[in-house]
Enzyme design. Structure first.
Site, PDB file in Angstrom:
ATOM      1  CG  ASP A 436      32.656  -5.556   8.002  1.00 27.68           C
ATOM      2  OD1 ASP A 436      31.911  -5.783   7.041  1.00 27.68           O
ATOM      3  OD2 ASP A 436      32.776  -6.346   8.967  1.00 27.68           O
ATOM      4  CD  GLU A 439      26.934  -3.925   4.092  1.00 30.39           C
ATOM      5  OE1 GLU A 439      27.929  -4.538   3.680  1.00 30.39           O
ATOM      6  OE2 GLU A 439      26.703  -3.707   5.312  1.00 30.39           O
ATOM      7  CG  ASP A 502      28.956 -11.896   7.212  1.00 28.93           C
ATOM      8  OD1 ASP A 502      30.165 -11.689   7.002  1.00 28.93           O
ATOM      9  OD2 ASP A 502      28.264 -11.200   7.976  1.00 28.93           O
TER      10      ASP A 502
END
Length: 780
Positions: A436, A439, A502
């Protein structure tokens, strides 16, 4: 980034020096390159050579059908960071120079720079011009004063300029023909066709409902037979018919720009060449195609909860392949310390063994950040394994994890240290990792290898995912490694699988998620998934069931959410109802598992050729203008058309290209070349089989990794074109394979095989004819 104010003027504070002419053209036949020297004004007398910029434009060919263009102003500094590109020396480019200009030819693609003014660079193949760079296309930009302050971007809840901009840029503009459409540029959740958009290649954690994206890829392709990769890992700005409506502009900060034009002529061939240049997706294991179930994010869970979910799936006949532990398998504030929280998981090794006894693989969540409370923070700080500020202190902030720092993957010792932590988990019994984040990468930092922070912003995630994927391949072997990654850039397709980030729990978010996946597929990514039901919020039963059908007709399928569980029985009371969430999940899970011989073949094509498993209609039907803008349906592999239900009333409008199409669920045949409007219950959706397809269907629906050749059925679908033959290759998860040739006559279908095993032939909905001595015949 826009530099002009309409057609006639420049934006205030901008000065652009355009390549005005090819003053000199030089060839290096031995090196296979061609260089043109382009001053910013046409040279009519000797005095014109003074006091003005000169751009050097160099053409080269890294492999057949691909031509690179490098534009340089000042060459004295370090070149910006590019991507890891393959260089195929098997074919030398052909370089010629005449009085009219210079041409470099690579395969069927050629680039010609015309001598003199105006500046002209043309790319041609098949006797036609694909695109060109003309007057006021190739430019060197200087920004003065307030013009250096660019409009802000919201990144990770902090508003700031995209990067600490230098005052200079290099841009190129390539012509757009009438009717030419642009696709790609990574995962983008807006319209699939990028014409009219401004796109910033800058990774951000922005969810699925904004212009930001987790996976930014500076590569696009068009419906005119070519693609373009900008070889720059940092910030690239695109104006796709949005500054000059006749052109695609791309610009990078600094003194040089390099891009590659990639010939097709069809979009599959473009992706094949692009992934040959930047890397093909690794082959993923058959078990990864099965259903993944997650703990969800902020829900309460322990081993008892996990066991209850897994046993609940089994008692309801819901085949499960992978169980995923999200963030809170580690103690709060400790992410990442790679230690199971002893309060909820006191016996992790024993628990993992018990899960393996239930024939499950196990995935655990990780990220590249080390929270200050983690015992690993001090260890990594002392060893110099964390990204630092210019003053030598460790870069930290409180967004996400309190006092978190970043592992510096440019430091080989830091990457090895991080991998050692993963090896401990693999030794315990973990099978794969959800990688995960990646970024939120700052700019006010220094890296161990001296990398420019702006160049590393997008590229950091590639180093992170590479480190994780490498240790999985080391321990599990090639073809058995798989990650579940959120962020990526060009080349990230080598490290599958990626999921869409998401989303929210709504039909609208399901549609934007699909658009993001289609755009990513057009950017060279072969495998893709998303959170079934949406991540944020709790879906109502209708949204969940519609998303289940969509999710299980994607290459990879995961039930995951944020604050609520995603086990199907929490959505309906009457589980025995064929329209219930349990029944719908069972139906589509088993459907996918029966399709595994077909899906694994599509995955092998992604690995071998770079053609994605999930295919936009434009990729499979490039000659049908009706599919150009379609973004609510797709092809799953070459022969299955899927149109997810994206409305509460069950209505779907879809387009079927020319030919005879067969409804996979009902056996109904319909004529293509037209639109259809259909209404579907929760146990159905438009799922059509292509004209003349032969689908290899497996005999089991309880797991994805079985012997496909044992009880295989070749289902021969109606064709609008009599005669012909199809060759179907079936490869089992352990690598055994058989080839089947299916021939059609007016009223007879015959199948023969070179391999063994018990197999048969059928028509859709018809009886199965068992093969005898490697041959089966079906009469109409």
């Amino acid at each position: 980034m826009k530099f002009t104010d309409g057609f006639w003027q420049l934006r205030p504070g901008a000065r652009v020096s355009y390549a005005a002419e090819a003053y000199d053209i030089w060839a290096d036949p031995a090196g296979g390159s061609l260089a043109a020297y382009a001053p910013a004004q046409r040279i009519t007398r000797r005095g014109d050579t003074l006091n003005r910029p000169l751009l050097t434009v160099t053409l080269s060919a890294p492999m057949p059908g691909v031509i690179g263009v490098r534009i340089e102003h000042f060459a004295g500094g370090d070149a910006p960071k590019g991507f890891e590109l393959a260089r195929d020396g098997g074919e030398q480019a052909v370089v010629t120079v005449t009085d009219e200009g210079g041409t470099l030819t690579s395969g069927e693609l050629s680039a010609t720079i015309a001598k003199g003014a105006p500046w002209s660079l043309r790319f041609e193949a098949g006797g036609r011009t694909l695109t060109s760079s003309g007057a006021k296309s190739t430019g060197y930009v200087e920004l003065a004063g307030d013009a250096q302050v660019e409009r802000g971007y919201v990144d990770n809840a902090r508003s700031h300029a995209v990067s600490a901009r230098p005052a200079t840029y290099v841009h190129e503009q390539l012509a757009l023909g009438v009717g030419e459409l642009v696709y790609g540029l990574g995962e983008r959740f807006g319209p699939l066709v990028k014409n009219g958009q401004s796109v910033e290649i800058w990774n951000a954690d922005g969810g699925t409902s904004s212009e930001q994206a987790y996976k930014n890829v500076p590569f696009y392709l068009t419906n005119r037979g070519y693609g373009v990769l900008v070889n720059h890992s940092g910030h690239v700005s695109y104006e796709i018919g949005s500054e000059s409506v006749e052109r695609v502009q791309f610009s990078v900060p600094g003194e040089s720009l390099e891009y590659f034009v990639i010939h097709g002529p069809d979009p599959k061939r473009i992706l094949e060449r692009y992934t040959a240049l930047t890397g093909r997706p690794a082959q993923v294991p058959a078990w990864s195609y099965g259903l993944w179930l997650s703990t969800s994010f902020t829900t309460d869970y322990d081993e008892e909860t996990v066991t209850r979910f897994i046993d609940g799936m089994a008692t309801r006949d819901l085949p499960l392949s992978v169980f995923h532990f999200d963030c809170f398998w580690m103690r709060e504030f400790n992410w990442c310390d790679f230690e199971w929280d002893p309060r909820t998981f006191p016996d992790p090794k024993g628990m993992l063994a018990r899960l393996h006894d239930k024939d499950l693989r196990v995935c655990v969540w990780i990220n590249p950040y080390i929270g200050q409370r983690s015992a690993l923070f001090a260890e990594a700080k002392e060893a110099g394994f964390l990204v630092r500020r210019p003053d030598g202190s460790v870069w930290q902030w409180d967004l996400w994890q309190a006092g978190m720092a970043l592992v510096d993957f440019t430091n080989p010792a830091a990457a090895a240290w991080y991998q050692d932590k993963l090896r401990v988990l693999l030794d315990q019994g973990v099978d794969c990792f959800k990688t995960d984040f990646g970024e939120r990468i700052p700019l006010e930092v220094c890296y161990a290898d001296g990398s420019d922070p702006a160049d590393m912003h997008n590229y950091y995630t590639h180093l992170y995912n590479t480190a994780v994927f490498e240790v999985l391949e080391e321990r599990r072997g090639q073809g058995e490694a798989v990650v579940f990654a959120r962020s990526a850039t060009a080349g990230g397709q080598r490290l599958p699988v990626h999921w869409g980030g998401d989303s929210t729990s709504s039909y609208e978010s399901m549609a934007e998620t699909l658009r993001g996946g289609l755009s990513l597929s057009m950017s060279g990514f072969g495998f893709w998934s998303h959170d079934i039901g949406g991540f944020e919020g709790t879906p109502d039963a209708g949204v969940f069931k519609r998303w289940v059908a969509f999710g299980l007709l994607s290459s990879h399928s995961r039930l995951h959410g944020s604050s609520s569980y995603r086990v199907p029985w929490v959505f309906d009371q009457d589980e025995d109802d064929p329209q219930s969430a349990v029944s719908v999940t069972r139906l589509f899970t088993k459907l996918k598992l029966r399709l595994m011989p077909y899906l694994l073949a599509a995955g092998r094509e992604a690995h071998e050729r770079g053609v994605p498993v999930m295919r936009p209609m434009q990729l499979e039907f490039p000659d049908d203008p009706a599919v150009a803008y379609l973004d609510r349906q797709y092809m799953l592999g070459p022969d299955l058309l899927v149109a997810p239900v994206l409305s509460a009333d069950g209505r779907v409008d879809l387009y079927l290209p020319e030919g005879t199409w067969t409804n996979y669920l009902t056996g109904e045949t319909v004529a293509g070349g037209r639109w259809r409007s259909e209404v579907h219950g929760f146990d159905s959706l438009p799922l059509y089989v292509r004209d003349g397809a032969v689908l290899p269907v497996g005999a089991r629906d309880d797991r994805p990794d079985y012997d496909y050749l044992d009880g295989l059925t070749l289902v021969s679908y109606p064709s609008s074109r009599p005669g012909g033959a199809r060759v179907v290759t079936v490869v089992t998860p352990d690598g055994r394979q058989a080839e089947f040739t299916v021939e059609r006559d007016t009223d007879v279908v015959t199948a023969t095989s070179t391999g063994g095993g018990e197999w048969g032939l059928s028509a859709p909905g018809g009886e199965r004819v068992a093969a005898v001595d490697g041959r089966a015949e079906l009469r109409d």
